[in-house]
Design a protein around this motif. Sequence first.
Motif: not given
Length: 173
Positions: A48-49, A52-53, A55, A134-135, A137-138, A141
């Motif tokens: 997940w992290f 997101i990173t 993304g 996750g991608n 969401v990143g 953001i």
Amino acid sequence: MIAISTSDRDDKKAEQLVEREYVAPKTLYAAISEMGEEELHRPVSALWFSAITAGLAMGTSPMLMGALYHAGDGTSASHLITALGYPVGSILIAIARLQLFTENTLTAVLPVTRNPGLSSFKLLLRLWGVVLLGNMVGAIIVGLAYPAILPGDAMGSVISAVSKIGERGPLEN
């Protein structure tokens, strides 16, 4: 030179891979499959992290393209310089070994083809679902942060630089 992450039991094979240019297809398949197996069993929080990173990292490409476009003078050379910003996000993802959905398909599929079954398929779907979400969401953001971190004229440059990509056909550079 080839660098492959392996376990202790495969150190000898890894040294052989690094020392020679030719790699037997079966050896390469086994090495990639092992990396895929490791990815399938990573904890959800780590996926997940990392996703997101990734993304967020992809957002650096349009930001840099916009900065280069803004600094350019509109000449044909400025289009080339602007294009240099395009791969930056992908390079960051590769260097940091982050989880990007489009780079995650083959490596994760290989172990599933070696050991087909419902449990392997569930692991694959878990990996893909977590990474894709996750991608996204990143990326969201970054998209929401652009107006807050970029001055108005720079935001316009990002939009102009990125829109140029969509104007070209598939065979144009």
